[in-house]
Design a protein around this motif. Structure first.
Motif, PDB file in Angstrom:
ATOM      1  N   GLU A 110      -6.137  15.312   5.224  1.00 27.46           N
ATOM      2  CA  GLU A 110      -6.733  14.830   3.975  1.00 27.46           C
ATOM      3  C   GLU A 110      -8.227  14.597   4.147  1.00 27.46           C
ATOM      4  O   GLU A 110      -9.027  14.918   3.261  1.00 27.46           O
ATOM      5  N   ALA A 111      -8.608  14.053   5.301  1.00 25.86           N
ATOM      6  CA  ALA A 111     -10.023  13.822   5.567  1.00 25.86           C
ATOM      7  C   ALA A 111     -10.787  15.140   5.608  1.00 25.86           C
ATOM      8  O   ALA A 111     -11.905  15.251   5.100  1.00 25.86           O
TER       9      ALA A 111
ATOM     10  N   TRP B 194      -2.422   6.181   6.116  1.00 24.40           N
ATOM     11  CA  TRP B 194      -1.786   7.285   5.381  1.00 24.40           C
ATOM     12  C   TRP B 194      -1.784   7.010   3.884  1.00 24.40           C
ATOM     13  O   TRP B 194      -2.087   7.901   3.081  1.00 24.40           O
ATOM     14  N   ALA B 195      -1.462   5.779   3.501  1.00 22.98           N
ATOM     15  CA  ALA B 195      -1.415   5.421   2.078  1.00 22.98           C
ATOM     16  C   ALA B 195      -2.783   5.606   1.426  1.00 22.98           C
ATOM     17  O   ALA B 195      -2.898   6.138   0.323  1.00 22.98           O
ATOM     18  N   LEU B 196      -3.829   5.171   2.108  1.00 22.72           N
ATOM     19  CA  LEU B 196      -5.176   5.338   1.558  1.00 22.72           C
ATOM     20  C   LEU B 196      -5.540   6.819   1.447  1.00 22.72           C
ATOM     21  O   LEU B 196      -6.249   7.226   0.525  1.00 22.72           O
ATOM     22  N   SER B 197      -5.047   7.634   2.376  1.00 22.17           N
ATOM     23  CA  SER B 197      -5.317   9.071   2.318  1.00 22.17           C
ATOM     24  C   SER B 197      -4.597   9.712   1.144  1.00 22.17           C
ATOM     25  O   SER B 197      -5.147  10.581   0.462  1.00 22.17           O
ATOM     26  N   VAL B 198      -3.359   9.303   0.898  1.00 18.02           N
ATOM     27  CA  VAL B 198      -2.630   9.803  -0.272  1.00 18.02           C
ATOM     28  C   VAL B 198      -3.401   9.476  -1.543  1.00 18.02           C
ATOM     29  O   VAL B 198      -3.478  10.300  -2.469  1.00 18.02           O
TER      30      VAL B 198
ATOM     31  N   LEU C 189       0.830  -1.208   0.000  1.00 21.25           N
ATOM     32  CA  LEU C 189       0.000   0.000   0.000  1.00 21.25           C
ATOM     33  C   LEU C 189       0.863   1.256   0.000  1.00 21.25           C
ATOM     34  O   LEU C 189       0.546   2.242  -0.678  1.00 21.25           O
ATOM     35  N   TRP C 190       1.964   1.228   0.751  1.00 26.75           N
ATOM     36  CA  TRP C 190       2.880   2.370   0.773  1.00 26.75           C
ATOM     37  C   TRP C 190       3.440   2.620  -0.624  1.00 26.75           C
ATOM     38  O   TRP C 190       3.500   3.767  -1.081  1.00 26.75           O
ATOM     39  N   GLY C 191       3.828   1.559  -1.315  1.00 29.56           N
ATOM     40  CA  GLY C 191       4.374   1.696  -2.659  1.00 29.56           C
ATOM     41  C   GLY C 191       3.366   2.277  -3.633  1.00 29.56           C
ATOM     42  O   GLY C 191       3.695   3.153  -4.428  1.00 29.56           O
ATOM     43  N   CYS C 192       2.126   1.814  -3.549  1.00 29.33           N
ATOM     44  CA  CYS C 192       1.089   2.348  -4.432  1.00 29.33           C
ATOM     45  C   CYS C 192       0.852   3.834  -4.147  1.00 29.33           C
ATOM     46  O   CYS C 192       0.626   4.623  -5.072  1.00 29.33           O
ATOM     47  N   ALA C 193       0.913   4.227  -2.880  1.00 28.78           N
ATOM     48  CA  ALA C 193       0.693   5.630  -2.515  1.00 28.78           C
ATOM     49  C   ALA C 193       1.811   6.521  -3.039  1.00 28.78           C
ATOM     50  O   ALA C 193       1.555   7.597  -3.584  1.00 28.78           O
ATOM     51  N   ILE C 194       3.050   6.087  -2.891  1.00 29.72           N
ATOM     52  CA  ILE C 194       4.183   6.884  -3.367  1.00 29.72           C
ATOM     53  C   ILE C 194       4.081   7.099  -4.874  1.00 29.72           C
ATOM     54  O   ILE C 194       4.254   8.216  -5.375  1.00 29.72           O
ATOM     55  N   LEU C 195       3.771   6.034  -5.606  1.00 28.87           N
ATOM     56  CA  LEU C 195       3.726   6.099  -7.072  1.00 28.87           C
ATOM     57  C   LEU C 195       2.371   6.557  -7.597  1.00 28.87           C
ATOM     58  O   LEU C 195       2.186   6.674  -8.809  1.00 28.87           O
TER      59      LEU C 195
END
Length: 362
Positions: free
Chosen positions: A223-224, A180-184, A135-141
Motif C-alpha cells: 500500500e505504501a 495494516w488498518a491505517l493502510s487499508v 481500528l480493525w473494525g473501521c478498516a474492514i467497514l
C-alpha cells in the motif's frame, strides 16, 4: 475451555439485556437456536436498552452469528442506539460496536455518530487490544474516523520526559494490525502511521514471527508503494524481506487449493468464450481467481466475505487488494456474487462476462 466460558458469560448478558428467559439453562450453542425460534421477543422491546446493553448485544450477535445471521436484529439495535443511547457509550463499548459490526460485515453511517469528536478525546482510555479492535473494525467497514485518528496521533506522540509513546504497551500483533488498518484506510502518509511504523521497526525482528502478522506487514508495504511512501526507511533488520517471503509462500499455497464455486463457474464461462486463462494465478503477487495473462486481466469473484452483507459494497481489504493489482499493471474485472447468482443459465453468464470484459478483449 476459557474462551467457551467467556463466550457463555457474554451470551447470558445478551439474554438478560434482551429480557429473554430461556426455558432451560442457557449455553452458547442453545441460544444460537433459541434466538431463531418464535420465542424471540419483539424487537420493539429493545427500545428500553441502555447504551451499554446495545453495544454488548451488537458484539454478542456478531460472536454468535458472524456475517451469516442476525442482520435484522443488528439493524434494530443500531436504530435503537442511534435514536436513544449512542451518546452514553464509553470508549470500551465503542470498540465493541466497531468490532461487532466489522465481524458481521455490517456497514452503517452510525459509526460517524459514535466516533465523534467527544469520543475521540477519550480513546486514550482504551487498552491496546480494544484500540486495535476499533481500528480493525473501521478498516474492514472502510470508515474514516478522522477525529479518532487525530486524537490517537496526539496520544501516541513521544513523551518529552520519558522518551516513550503510548505504543510501548502494544504487542507485535496489535502493532501490525493497527498499521495494516491505517493502510487499508490509505492513511500511510500520516503522522499516526509513521509513529506506528517506527515502533514496529524498533522492535526485535524475532518478535514478528507470526505468519498472519508478517502478511499484514507485507500488505502495508504494498500500500505504501502505491502512494510512493518508502517503508524501508526504518527497517534495519530485514523485516520487510521476511514479510515478503512469507507472503509469496502463502500466495502459492493458496493458489494450489481449489477455488470457490464462483471462481470455478467463471472458469467454465471463460472456456465458453474461448479465452486463454489461468485459474488461481499467483503471478500477480496475489491469489487471483482467474487471470488472462496475455492481456494482463485479473478476474475476481467477490463472494460474501468480500462485501458488506447489508449494502453490498466492497469491504476495505477487498478494495486494498484491487488497488495493489492495478498498481502492478493489471486490469481488474470484479464479479459480485449476488449479480452472478441472478444469471439464468450458461448463455446469460457468457453474455455477462463478455460485457464485463468489453473493450479489454479488443
Amino acid at each position: 475451555m476459557m474462551y467457551r466460558q467467556t463466550r457463555e458469560r457474554e451470551v447470558k448478558g445478551l439474554v438478560e439485556a434482551l429480557q429473554v428467559t430461556p426455558p432451560r439453562p442457557c449455553s452458547a450453542d442453545y441460544l444460537d437456536v433459541y434466538l431463531t425460534t418464535a420465542q424471540y421477543p419483539s424487537l420493539a422491546a429493545l427500545e428500553c436498552l441502555s447504551a451499554g446493553s446495545s453495544s454488548e448485544c451488537i458484539w454478542a450477535l456478531a460472536v454468535l452469528g458472524g456475517r451469516a445471521v442476525y442482520k435484522s436484529e443488528t439493524d434494530a439495535l443500531i436504530q435503537v442506539g442511534q435514536s436513544h443511547s449512542w451518546h452514553g457509550l464509553t470508549p470500551h463499548q465503542v470498540a465493541y460496536v466497531c468490532w461487532g459490526l466489522a465481524t458481521a460485515r455490517h456497514c452503517t453511517p452510525a459509526l460517524g455518530h459514535i466516533l465523534d469528536e467527544r469520543m475521540a478525546e477519550r480513546l486514550c482510555e482504551l487498552k491496546p487490544r480494544q484500540m486495535t479492535a476499533l481500528l480493525w473494525g473501521c478498516a474492514i467497514l472502510l470508515h474514516q474516523p478522522h477525529a479518532a485518528l487525530q486524537g490517537l496521533t496526539t496520544y501516541f506522540k513521544v513523551d518529552d520526559v520519558t522518551g516513550q509513546t503510548g505504543l510501548s504497551r502494544f504487542g507485535p500483533r496489535q502493532l501490525a494490525t493497527c498499521g495494516w488498518a491505517l493502510s487499508v484506510l490509505q492513511q500511510q502518509g500520516t503522522a499516526l502511521f509513521w509513529l506506528i511504523w517506527a515502533e514496529i521497526c524498533s522492535r526485535p525482528r524475532a518478535s514478528f514471527r507470526n505468519k498472519a502478522v508478517l502478511m499484514q506487514l507485507h500488505q502495508v508495504t504494498l500500500e505504501a508503494n502505491t502512494a510512493g511512501v518508502d517503508t524501508a526507511l526504518y527497517d534495519k533488520q530485514g523485516l520487510l524481506e521476511a514479510a515478503k517471503l512469507v507472503w509469496d509462500i502463502e500466495v502459492i499455497n493458496k493458489c494450489s487449493k481449489q477455488g470457490s464455486y464462483y471462481a470455478r463457474d467463471i472458469v467454465t464461462t471463460a472456456i465458453g468464450l474461448g479465452l486463454q486463462y489461468v485459474e488461481e494465478d499467483a503471478s500477480t503477487g496475489y491469489a487471483v481467481d482467474v487471470s488472462l495473462p496475455h492481456l494482463k486481466i485479473a478476474i475476481e469473484a467477490d463472494g460474501p466475505s468480500h462485501r458488506s452483507r447489508n449494502t453490498g459494497q466492497p469491504l476495505g481489504p477487498t478494495l486494498m487488494k484491487q488497488r495493489h493489482l492495478q498498481a502492478a499493471g493489471w486490469q481488474l474485472i470484479t464479479v459480485a456474487h449476488d449479480d452472478w447468482d441472478k444469471l439464468q443459465g450458461q448463455s446469460e453468464k457468457l453474455q455477462y462476462l463478455q460485457e464485463k470484459l468489453g473493450d479489454l478483449l479488443a
